[in-house]
Enzyme design. Sequence first.
Site, mmCIF file in Angstrom:
data_model
loop_
_atom_site.group_PDB
_atom_site.id
_atom_site.type_symbol
_atom_site.label_atom_id
_atom_site.label_comp_id
_atom_site.label_asym_id
_atom_site.label_seq_id
_atom_site.Cartn_x
_atom_site.Cartn_y
_atom_site.Cartn_z
ATOM 1 C CG ASN A 156 -0.365 -0.068 2.499
ATOM 2 O OD1 ASN A 156 0.734 -0.592 2.659
ATOM 3 N ND2 ASN A 156 -1.038 0.459 3.497
ATOM 4 C CD GLU A 254 3.519 -1.232 13.430
ATOM 5 O OE1 GLU A 254 2.304 -0.969 13.547
ATOM 6 O OE2 GLU A 254 4.384 -0.808 14.204
ATOM 7 C CB CYS A 288 -2.957 -0.162 8.334
ATOM 8 S SG CYS A 288 -1.535 0.874 8.692
ATOM 9 C CD GLU A 469 8.594 -1.133 13.509
ATOM 10 O OE1 GLU A 469 8.857 -0.446 12.515
ATOM 11 O OE2 GLU A 469 8.571 -2.382 13.476
#
Length: 488
Positions: A156, A254, A288, A469
């Site tokens: 993405n 993630e 996301c 992160e």
Amino acid sequence: TMAQSKSLLVLENFIGGKFVPCSSYIDSYNPSTGDVYCKVPDSGKEEVEAAVKAAKDAFPVWSSKSPLERSQILNKLADLIEQDLEAFAQAESKDQGKTITFARTVDIPRAVYNFRFFASSILHHVTECTEMATMGCVHYTSRTPVGVAGLISPWNLPLYLLTWKIAPAIACGNTVVAKPSEMTSVTAWMMCKLLEKAGVPHGVVNVVFGKGAKAGEALVCHPDVPLISFTGSTLTAQRITEKSAPHCKRLSLELGGKNPAIIFDDADLKQCIPTTVRSSFANQGEICLCTSRIFVQRGIYSEFLKRFVAEAKKWKTGNPSDPTVNMGALISKEHLEKVRNYVKKAQTEGAKILCGEEVDSLALPPGNQKGYFMLPTVITEVKDESCCMQEEIFGPVTCVVAFDTEEEVIKRANGVKYGLAATVWSSNVGRVHRVAHRLQSGLVWTNCWLVRDLNLPFGGMKASGIGREGAKDSYEFFTEVKTITIKH
Ligand code: ADP
């Protein structure tokens, strides 16, 4: 035919500072035309083995450089990518289907910034120290790079998310083997061409192209890769967790989201509506962090809905290289089909489609007729239990529903398996704090969306991931800590 294959872009793996061809290739499509335009190496165990070996060999020298030396190299790489920003943006848009505007203003600038940011932050970490006077001891911690980092990134935000991993990994002194998504590999390959000029020693960054189940899994299963940073789907993360378990690997995951926007009746709709349209449809909804469940307080529900749909209809879908276009093509034919099926499913369940798929028609330029386009789609009258309100669609589809009380909306917003990002709109500071505190979500944006400070932790709760992160969090993830005690 020969003529056709000659015009195709053919990528090669980047191992030990050299481009190496592969024995077989995967077709890569231009999502806005539906044509195959690129061949991506279909790497497997052998290629991964060679890349891990190169990374292992490069580790002793790279890990013993000072943070300042590494920082200078990262900054140089950032400058080189920036000099080629337009070429990178064009390539990202062609490969991924996203608009050239998004690639120019978000993807590539952020890839540049990822290197600059970690080039800077690596210079400023301090470790802990405690004194135990009664024992005559001081204790302190020291951090050292872990070794060869395995980095697996999705399609993405191809270069953006890949560099979000490479930059901290190498800044901390690790060497890496990266595997970008087989659907969007071009910008990673372009970046490899700049590594030598930036001064990145051979073998510090290796890129192996190919499919998840083959190249990705070979990396996850490799005994000499003690750490995997992965961004992608929850299902793949489960597989990676299983496959890496026998090696006790360190994982950062993630994953997906089913992100709510909660809009109270005292929200500033002038700000809220355009931002929520953007948070629903930016990058074709393929982020996301995109909003896909919009809860609107009853008092403003009908006004919100009317204005929201009007704003969504203003979004132009079409040729990604047209700078006036807001939405480009979805990543693949299969993905478009999957997203469309969610809309069909909602319809059969009795939901109402207010605009987009199924209700409006999409006029495309002649060259884009076979591209994977769909319009921004707004669904309402949909139950919280419906798959459209529970599953990550990852496309330009958003659901709008009404709520009455704060207590109720918190419960409904938390009623999914995911917990990545939430948005809260209200002018009541007390309420904003209360609600933000109770949402099960790694990130909460109030009265805005996608404003990030890379210093602070990024990551999700529940099925949205494990680990965080960011400046300090990435430093901790990409280093091994040791506690040392000195008695005098
Ligand atoms: P999506 O479903 O959004 O395509 P994936 O999680 O499948 O997301 O893909 C994200 C990245 O993970 C890609 O680079 C993909 O090739 C890789 N991948 C997919 N399956 C595996 C696997 N079994 N092991 C390692 N990597 C994988």
